[in-house]
Design a protein around this motif. Structure first.
Motif, PDB file in Angstrom:
ATOM      1  N   ILE A  77       1.207  -1.019  -0.082  1.00 40.39           N
ATOM      2  CA  ILE A  77       0.407  -0.268   0.094  1.00 40.39           C
ATOM      3  C   ILE A  77       0.544   0.986   0.240  1.00 40.39           C
ATOM      4  O   ILE A  77       0.775   2.146  -0.675  1.00 40.39           O
ATOM      5  CB  ILE A  77      -0.858   0.100   1.481  1.00 40.39           C
ATOM      6  N   THR A  78       1.970   1.687   0.835  1.00 40.73           N
ATOM      7  CA  THR A  78       3.199   2.042   1.057  1.00 40.73           C
ATOM      8  C   THR A  78       3.266   2.330  -0.640  1.00 40.73           C
ATOM      9  O   THR A  78       4.065   3.595  -0.751  1.00 40.73           O
ATOM     10  CB  THR A  78       3.447   2.130   1.776  1.00 40.73           C
ATOM     11  N   GLN A  79       3.541   1.237  -1.038  1.00 37.12           N
ATOM     12  CA  GLN A  79       4.217   1.487  -2.823  1.00 37.12           C
ATOM     13  C   GLN A  79       3.431   1.962  -3.626  1.00 37.12           C
ATOM     14  O   GLN A  79       4.124   3.382  -4.493  1.00 37.12           O
ATOM     15  CB  GLN A  79       5.163   0.476  -3.145  1.00 37.12           C
ATOM     16  N   ILE A  80       2.481   1.964  -3.875  1.00 41.83           N
ATOM     17  CA  ILE A  80       1.270   2.603  -4.304  1.00 41.83           C
ATOM     18  C   ILE A  80       0.974   4.003  -4.471  1.00 41.83           C
ATOM     19  O   ILE A  80       1.078   4.514  -4.946  1.00 41.83           O
ATOM     20  CB  ILE A  80      -0.397   1.449  -3.945  1.00 41.83           C
ATOM     21  N   LEU A  81       0.994   4.426  -3.040  1.00 39.53           N
ATOM     22  CA  LEU A  81       1.110   5.740  -2.220  1.00 39.53           C
ATOM     23  C   LEU A  81       1.663   6.324  -2.772  1.00 39.53           C
ATOM     24  O   LEU A  81       2.171   7.428  -2.871  1.00 39.53           O
ATOM     25  CB  LEU A  81       0.542   5.576  -1.122  1.00 39.53           C
ATOM     26  N   VAL A  82       2.810   6.353  -2.048  1.00 43.50           N
ATOM     27  CA  VAL A  82       4.477   6.971  -2.578  1.00 43.50           C
ATOM     28  C   VAL A  82       4.675   7.678  -4.208  1.00 43.50           C
ATOM     29  O   VAL A  82       4.714   8.640  -4.621  1.00 43.50           O
ATOM     30  CB  VAL A  82       5.530   6.308  -2.072  1.00 43.50           C
ATOM     31  N   THR A  83       4.531   6.140  -5.069  1.00 49.78           N
ATOM     32  CA  THR A  83       4.929   5.888  -6.295  1.00 49.78           C
ATOM     33  C   THR A  83       3.878   6.849  -7.205  1.00 49.78           C
ATOM     34  O   THR A  83       4.101   7.608  -7.879  1.00 49.78           O
ATOM     35  CB  THR A  83       4.883   4.560  -7.206  1.00 49.78           C
ATOM     36  N   SER A  84       2.313   7.217  -6.477  1.00 52.01           N
ATOM     37  CA  SER A  84       1.903   7.538  -7.147  1.00 52.01           C
ATOM     38  C   SER A  84       1.843   8.849  -6.915  1.00 52.01           C
ATOM     39  O   SER A  84       1.214  10.121  -7.922  1.00 52.01           O
ATOM     40  CB  SER A  84      -0.335   7.609  -7.373  1.00 52.01           C
ATOM     41  N   LEU A  85       1.374   9.479  -5.649  1.00 56.61           N
ATOM     42  CA  LEU A  85       1.875  11.028  -5.227  1.00 56.61           C
ATOM     43  C   LEU A  85       3.162  11.589  -6.442  1.00 56.61           C
ATOM     44  O   LEU A  85       3.095  12.664  -5.933  1.00 56.61           O
ATOM     45  CB  LEU A  85       2.380  10.961  -4.056  1.00 56.61           C
ATOM     46  N   VAL A  86       4.290  10.953  -6.385  1.00 59.81           N
ATOM     47  CA  VAL A  86       5.305  11.321  -6.611  1.00 59.81           C
ATOM     48  C   VAL A  86       4.523  11.438  -8.188  1.00 59.81           C
ATOM     49  O   VAL A  86       5.885  12.775  -8.712  1.00 59.81           O
ATOM     50  CB  VAL A  86       6.769  10.181  -6.802  1.00 59.81           C
ATOM     51  N   ALA A  87       4.420  10.400  -8.933  1.00 60.66           N
ATOM     52  CA  ALA A  87       4.352  10.366  -9.921  1.00 60.66           C
ATOM     53  C   ALA A  87       2.943  11.945 -10.878  1.00 60.66           C
ATOM     54  O   ALA A  87       3.464  13.185 -11.518  1.00 60.66           O
ATOM     55  CB  ALA A  87       3.199  10.043 -10.739  1.00 60.66           C
ATOM     56  N   PHE A  88       2.311  12.059  -9.543  1.00 61.80           N
ATOM     57  CA  PHE A  88       1.077  13.596  -9.494  1.00 61.80           C
ATOM     58  C   PHE A  88       2.173  15.168  -9.403  1.00 61.80           C
ATOM     59  O   PHE A  88       1.997  15.823  -9.650  1.00 61.80           O
ATOM     60  CB  PHE A  88       0.473  13.680  -8.160  1.00 61.80           C
ATOM     61  N   ILE A  89       3.036  14.821  -8.708  1.00 61.90           N
ATOM     62  CA  ILE A  89       3.770  16.112  -8.327  1.00 61.90           C
ATOM     63  C   ILE A  89       4.303  16.393  -9.293  1.00 61.90           C
ATOM     64  O   ILE A  89       4.787  17.798  -9.767  1.00 61.90           O
ATOM     65  CB  ILE A  89       5.257  15.978  -6.923  1.00 61.90           C
ATOM     66  N   ALA A  90       5.193  15.431 -10.169  1.00 61.58           N
ATOM     67  CA  ALA A  90       6.231  15.567 -11.073  1.00 61.58           C
ATOM     68  C   ALA A  90       5.594  16.481 -12.399  1.00 61.58           C
ATOM     69  O   ALA A  90       5.616  16.821 -12.942  1.00 61.58           O
ATOM     70  CB  ALA A  90       6.822  14.045 -11.780  1.00 61.58           C
ATOM     71  N   THR A  91       3.859  15.369 -12.761  1.00 65.05           N
ATOM     72  CA  THR A  91       3.064  16.643 -13.905  1.00 65.05           C
ATOM     73  C   THR A  91       3.021  17.808 -13.221  1.00 65.05           C
ATOM     74  O   THR A  91       2.660  18.518 -13.666  1.00 65.05           O
ATOM     75  CB  THR A  91       1.880  15.295 -14.103  1.00 65.05           C
ATOM     76  N   VAL A  92       1.920  18.045 -12.004  1.00 65.07           N
ATOM     77  CA  VAL A  92       2.436  19.445 -11.213  1.00 65.07           C
ATOM     78  C   VAL A  92       2.940  19.898 -11.543  1.00 65.07           C
ATOM     79  O   VAL A  92       2.338  21.408 -11.786  1.00 65.07           O
ATOM     80  CB  VAL A  92       0.547  19.224 -10.196  1.00 65.07           C
ATOM     81  N   GLY A  93       3.773  19.930 -10.901  1.00 70.41           N
ATOM     82  CA  GLY A  93       5.601  20.726 -10.887  1.00 70.41           C
ATOM     83  C   GLY A  93       6.014  21.162 -11.684  1.00 70.41           C
ATOM     84  O   GLY A  93       6.295  22.193 -12.713  1.00 70.41           O
ATOM     85  N   VAL A  94       6.445  19.949 -12.710  1.00 64.99           N
ATOM     86  CA  VAL A  94       7.299  20.716 -14.445  1.00 64.99           C
ATOM     87  C   VAL A  94       5.748  21.210 -15.315  1.00 64.99           C
ATOM     88  O   VAL A  94       6.504  22.403 -15.817  1.00 64.99           O
ATOM     89  CB  VAL A  94       7.524  19.305 -15.120  1.00 64.99           C
ATOM     90  N   TYR A  95       4.536  20.792 -15.026  1.00 64.26           N
ATOM     91  CA  TYR A  95       3.922  21.592 -16.183  1.00 64.26           C
ATOM     92  C   TYR A  95       3.465  23.257 -15.374  1.00 64.26           C
ATOM     93  O   TYR A  95       3.194  23.988 -15.915  1.00 64.26           O
ATOM     94  CB  TYR A  95       2.375  21.138 -17.012  1.00 64.26           C
TER      95      TYR A  95
END
Length: 293
Positions: A167-185
């Motif tokens: 569950i931690t793997q899913i939450l962390v990886t998904s959160l980093v992916a979301f931050i990457a999109t919002v931050g970059v764009y």
């Protein structure tokens, strides 16, 4: 019942704390690829009419979110079923990035200026503004897909190193992916609207004082930033590809051990790009011969 409820809350708090700490570590490890992601996507999201910049950027951002929604479950599934498959996917993605980067360099070095009837013939074949825009959006989303795979895999690898629960793997990886999109764009959006912000500052200050000079600086700086991003984006494509080859192909990982890592990334990226261009050129000529028959 009360004690059980508070125990659940305590478990949730511990989980969120674990996710926050691990997400910070994973984000730090993906910082390099995020910088490359920013340079590549900023270069691809510029060069449009002012009125189309935000709609185009929003279309690319939505495509990036869709990419993440596709990549995340596939990566988790592949990691569970057959881990080496992720490696092969990354290597193929590396060839695509290297091909894009080297193709831009070849076009810059060997593009011959066309004059007279050549310009007329080419202008007749040119895409409409709408088709050109769609083509650029598609290219940006495809490149984002490859870079997103690397970001997701690096983030997942960080969690796996720490032996966290699923569950931690899913939450962390998904959160980093979301931050990457919002931050970059989000940063890309600020870059492409620099000139508009500059014009507003000049207008409000009536062309006088510090804010007028600041506004003029923003307006004058944007073309230079776009040109710089084009160069940085091309270099980033080649270096990201080279890094993938260096880390994911076992032979190359141990090849030239005395060379600096950056030099190896550039050399491997350029080599992979030249292979990609050669295969594409041969494939294109073969396809044209087949279709003519």
């Amino acid at each position: 019942m009360a004690s059980g409820f508070f125990a659940i809350l305590d478990d949730i708090a511990a989980l969120m704390d674990d996710v926050a700490v691990t997400s910070k570590i994973a984000t730090q490890k993906t910082a390099g690829i995020l910088g490359d992601d920013l340079a590549v996507n900023a270069e691809k999201a510029t060069g449009f009419m002012s009125s189309r910049e935000i709609p185009v950027l929003w279309a690319i951002t939505k495509g990036s979110f869709i990419n993440k929604l596709i990549i995340l479950p596939v990566v988790f599934l592949l990691n569970w079923l057959y881990q080496p498959a992720i490696n092969y996917v990354l290597i193929l993605g590396g060839f695509y990035l290297a091909f894009e980067g080297v193709e831009k360099i070849i076009e810059f070095l060997f593009h011959r200026k066309k004059e007279g009837h050549e310009v007329i013939e080419e202008s007749e074949k040119e895409e409409s503004a709408e088709d050109s825009e769609k083509s650029k959006i598609k290219s940006a989303i495809t490149t984002d897909f490859i870079l997103s795979i690397e970001i997701v895999i690096i983030a997942l690898g960080t969690v796996l190193e720490e032996s966290h629960p699923f569950i931690t793997q899913i939450l962390v990886t998904s959160l980093v992916a979301f931050i990457a999109t919002v931050g970059v764009y989000g940063i890309v959006a600020l870059i492409v609207r620099m000139d508009d912000a500059g014009f507003k500052l000049i207008k409000k200050s009536k062309g006088k004082g510090f804010f007028a000079k600041l506004g003029q600086f923003l307006v004058d700086a944007l073309p230079w930033i776009i040109k710089a991003l084009g160069v940085i984006g091309t270099i980033a494509l080649i270096m990201v590809a080279g890094e993938i080859f260096a880390h994911r192909i076992d032979y190359l990982h141990h090849f030239l051990p005395t060379w600096p890592a950056i030099l190896k990334q550039v050399v491997f990226g350029l080599a992979g790009g030249l292979v990609g261009v050669a295969l594409f050129t041969v494939g294109k000529k073969g396809y044209s011969l087949v279709t003519k028959k």
